[in-house]
Design a protein around this motif. Structure first.
Motif, mmCIF file in Angstrom:
data_model
loop_
_atom_site.group_PDB
_atom_site.id
_atom_site.type_symbol
_atom_site.label_atom_id
_atom_site.label_comp_id
_atom_site.label_asym_id
_atom_site.label_seq_id
_atom_site.Cartn_x
_atom_site.Cartn_y
_atom_site.Cartn_z
ATOM 1 N N VAL A 143 0.850 -1.184 0.000
ATOM 2 C CA VAL A 143 0.000 0.000 0.000
ATOM 3 C C VAL A 143 0.885 1.232 0.000
ATOM 4 C CG1 VAL A 143 -1.975 -1.085 1.142
ATOM 5 C CG2 VAL A 143 -0.190 -0.014 2.528
ATOM 6 N N ALA A 144 0.311 2.339 -0.466
ATOM 7 C CA ALA A 144 1.062 3.589 -0.494
ATOM 8 C C ALA A 144 0.110 4.757 -0.328
ATOM 9 C CB ALA A 144 1.836 3.726 -1.796
ATOM 10 N N CYS A 145 0.694 5.871 0.080
ATOM 11 C CA CYS A 145 -0.067 7.101 0.270
ATOM 12 C C CYS A 145 0.772 8.290 -0.182
ATOM 13 C CB CYS A 145 -0.433 7.262 1.745
ATOM 14 S SG CYS A 145 -1.261 8.828 2.125
ATOM 15 N N CYS A 146 0.134 9.166 -0.934
ATOM 16 C CA CYS A 146 0.738 10.433 -1.314
ATOM 17 C C CYS A 146 0.044 11.511 -0.479
ATOM 18 C CB CYS A 146 0.552 10.692 -2.806
ATOM 19 S SG CYS A 146 1.227 12.273 -3.367
ATOM 20 N N PHE A 147 0.760 12.079 0.477
ATOM 21 C CA PHE A 147 0.256 13.083 1.407
ATOM 22 C C PHE A 147 0.540 14.461 0.809
ATOM 23 C CE2 PHE A 147 1.019 16.119 4.790
ATOM 24 C CZ PHE A 147 0.035 15.862 5.726
ATOM 25 N N VAL A 148 -0.490 15.285 0.692
ATOM 26 C CA VAL A 148 -0.351 16.593 0.047
ATOM 27 C C VAL A 148 -0.960 17.665 0.933
ATOM 28 C CG1 VAL A 148 -0.922 17.936 -2.015
ATOM 29 C CG2 VAL A 148 -0.553 15.472 -2.211
ATOM 30 N N TYR A 149 -0.132 18.663 1.286
ATOM 31 C CA TYR A 149 -0.648 19.786 2.076
ATOM 32 C C TYR A 149 0.281 20.988 1.944
ATOM 33 C CZ TYR A 149 -1.990 22.667 6.057
ATOM 34 O OH TYR A 149 -2.384 23.718 6.839
ATOM 35 N N ASN A 150 -0.293 22.122 1.585
ATOM 36 C CA ASN A 150 0.421 23.394 1.598
ATOM 37 C C ASN A 150 1.795 23.309 0.924
ATOM 38 O OD1 ASN A 150 0.900 26.079 2.164
ATOM 39 N ND2 ASN A 150 1.471 25.722 4.293
ATOM 40 N N ARG A 151 1.808 22.839 -0.311
ATOM 41 C CA ARG A 151 3.006 22.718 -1.149
ATOM 42 C C ARG A 151 3.963 21.605 -0.722
ATOM 43 N NH1 ARG A 151 1.509 27.993 -1.392
ATOM 44 N NH2 ARG A 151 1.500 28.945 -3.448
ATOM 45 N N THR A 152 3.518 20.742 0.160
ATOM 46 C CA THR A 152 4.322 19.597 0.582
ATOM 47 C C THR A 152 3.719 18.338 -0.008
ATOM 48 O OG1 THR A 152 4.910 20.675 2.666
ATOM 49 C CG2 THR A 152 5.123 18.277 2.578
ATOM 50 N N ILE A 153 4.566 17.536 -0.632
ATOM 51 C CA ILE A 153 4.148 16.259 -1.193
ATOM 52 C C ILE A 153 5.084 15.189 -0.636
ATOM 53 C CG2 ILE A 153 3.861 14.888 -3.293
ATOM 54 C CD1 ILE A 153 3.516 17.568 -4.821
ATOM 55 N N LEU A 154 4.504 14.260 0.122
ATOM 56 C CA LEU A 154 5.273 13.166 0.700
ATOM 57 C C LEU A 154 4.642 11.846 0.270
ATOM 58 C CD1 LEU A 154 5.523 14.573 4.321
ATOM 59 C CD2 LEU A 154 7.308 14.642 2.582
ATOM 60 N N VAL A 155 5.472 10.906 -0.144
ATOM 61 C CA VAL A 155 4.967 9.600 -0.557
ATOM 62 C C VAL A 155 5.593 8.541 0.340
ATOM 63 C CG1 VAL A 155 4.785 7.935 -2.438
ATOM 64 C CG2 VAL A 155 4.719 10.387 -2.943
ATOM 65 N N ARG A 156 4.721 7.715 0.910
ATOM 66 C CA ARG A 156 5.186 6.601 1.748
ATOM 67 C C ARG A 156 4.494 5.327 1.286
ATOM 68 N NH1 ARG A 156 4.496 8.315 7.880
ATOM 69 N NH2 ARG A 156 4.611 6.066 8.105
ATOM 70 N N ALA A 157 5.193 4.229 1.446
ATOM 71 C CA ALA A 157 4.643 2.927 1.063
ATOM 72 C C ALA A 157 5.102 1.886 2.061
ATOM 73 C CB ALA A 157 5.106 2.549 -0.342
ATOM 74 N N LYS A 158 4.352 0.810 2.107
ATOM 75 C CA LYS A 158 4.800 -0.310 2.932
ATOM 76 C C LYS A 158 4.297 -1.602 2.321
ATOM 77 C CE LYS A 158 1.283 -0.956 6.516
ATOM 78 N NZ LYS A 158 1.050 -0.975 7.951
ATOM 79 N N ASN A 159 5.061 -2.638 2.584
ATOM 80 C CA ASN A 159 4.727 -3.970 2.130
ATOM 81 C C ASN A 159 3.837 -4.597 3.185
ATOM 82 O OD1 ASN A 159 4.817 -6.742 1.467
ATOM 83 N ND2 ASN A 159 6.739 -6.393 0.383
ATOM 84 N N LEU A 160 2.729 -5.180 2.755
ATOM 85 C CA LEU A 160 1.849 -5.894 3.672
ATOM 86 C C LEU A 160 2.253 -7.364 3.664
ATOM 87 C CD1 LEU A 160 -1.592 -4.394 2.580
ATOM 88 C CD2 LEU A 160 -0.170 -3.681 4.504
ATOM 89 N N ASN A 161 2.686 -7.837 4.775
ATOM 90 C CA ASN A 161 3.094 -9.241 4.861
ATOM 91 C C ASN A 161 1.899 -10.089 5.253
ATOM 92 O OD1 ASN A 161 5.805 -8.750 4.250
ATOM 93 N ND2 ASN A 161 6.157 -8.025 6.322
ATOM 94 N N GLN A 162 0.980 -10.202 4.345
ATOM 95 C CA GLN A 162 -0.235 -10.950 4.619
ATOM 96 C C GLN A 162 -0.243 -12.241 3.831
ATOM 97 O OE1 GLN A 162 -3.611 -8.537 3.873
ATOM 98 N NE2 GLN A 162 -3.061 -7.023 5.377
ATOM 99 N N HIS A 163 -0.746 -13.261 4.479
ATOM 100 C CA HIS A 163 -0.871 -14.547 3.798
ATOM 101 C C HIS A 163 -2.258 -14.711 3.200
ATOM 102 C CE1 HIS A 163 3.020 -15.720 5.210
ATOM 103 N NE2 HIS A 163 2.680 -15.341 6.416
ATOM 104 N N TYR A 164 -3.100 -13.741 3.424
ATOM 105 C CA TYR A 164 -4.461 -13.789 2.898
ATOM 106 C C TYR A 164 -4.618 -12.708 1.844
ATOM 107 C CZ TYR A 164 -9.401 -12.966 2.443
ATOM 108 O OH TYR A 164 -10.641 -12.765 1.920
ATOM 109 N N ASP A 165 -5.135 -13.087 0.706
ATOM 110 C CA ASP A 165 -5.443 -12.106 -0.320
ATOM 111 C C ASP A 165 -6.950 -11.957 -0.372
ATOM 112 O OD1 ASP A 165 -5.471 -10.365 -2.481
ATOM 113 O OD2 ASP A 165 -5.550 -12.017 -3.902
ATOM 114 N N GLY A 166 -7.449 -10.877 0.178
ATOM 115 C CA GLY A 166 -8.880 -10.630 0.197
ATOM 116 C C GLY A 166 -9.365 -9.944 -1.049
ATOM 117 N N GLY A 167 -8.515 -9.808 -2.022
ATOM 118 C CA GLY A 167 -8.898 -9.157 -3.260
ATOM 119 C C GLY A 167 -8.535 -7.678 -3.249
#
Length: 175
Positions: free
Chosen positions: A45-69
């Protein structure tokens, strides 16, 4: 920052409705996305955070054994975005407090999922409850800020901010 990210930022500033979200001091925009590859059991999953001329992108790997779609993954991306929003609001006492925070998701059924009371799959109910608890917690901690989760719809098409989240989610799973 990589060359592709630089191009997307330039494209974001060159697109008037997208630029309006970047320079807006009254609204925080969070663009979230999920990427999954079930045969490799890779989910991110990832998120692009945007506020007042600031753009930050963060992501993380989900270590899940279940794929819920895909919808389940998109709900996980919303949870991740709400965590980022909470951290940002707690960590930074903003001189100009935004009035709104909007989490944009490309999960077209988000309104129905959040309002649903009966689920055939307990994973969906758990993540829905986590989202609702996060929204409630944000409302209690920051009553002056209205936080909502909304389907990105037409705003997604050619939106470089959403593309940044999309790319980061794919990168988190090695795609």
């Amino acid at each position: 920052m990589d060359n592709n990210m630089d191009k997307l930022i330039m494209q974001a500033y060159a697109t008037p409705p997208v630029r309006a979200n970047i320079v807006n001091k009254g609204m925080i925009s969070l663009y979230c996305d999920y990427s999954g590859c079930t045969d490799q059991n890779a989910h991110g999953v990832a998120c692009c955070f945007v506020y007042n001329r600031t753009i930050l992108v963060r992501a993380k790997n989900l270590n899940q054994h279940y794929d819920g779609g895909s919808d389940f993954g998109e709900l996980q991306a919303i949870v991740f975005s709400l965590q980022i929003l909470t951290e940002a609001l707690i960590a930074h006492q903003m001189s100009t407090v935004p009035k709104f925070a909007v989490v944009f998701t490309d999960c077209h059924g988000i309104t129905k999922i959040l309002a649903k009371t009966i689920f055939h799959n307990p994973y969906y109910e758990e993540v829905r409850n986590e989202i609702l608890a996060s929204l409630s917690g944000l409302q209690a901690m920051f009553p002056e800020i209205q936080v909502r989760v909304t389907y990105i719809s037409n705003h997604k098409k050619n939106n470089p901010l959403h593309k940044m989240a999309h790319n980061a989610a794919r990168k988190s799973i090695g795609k």
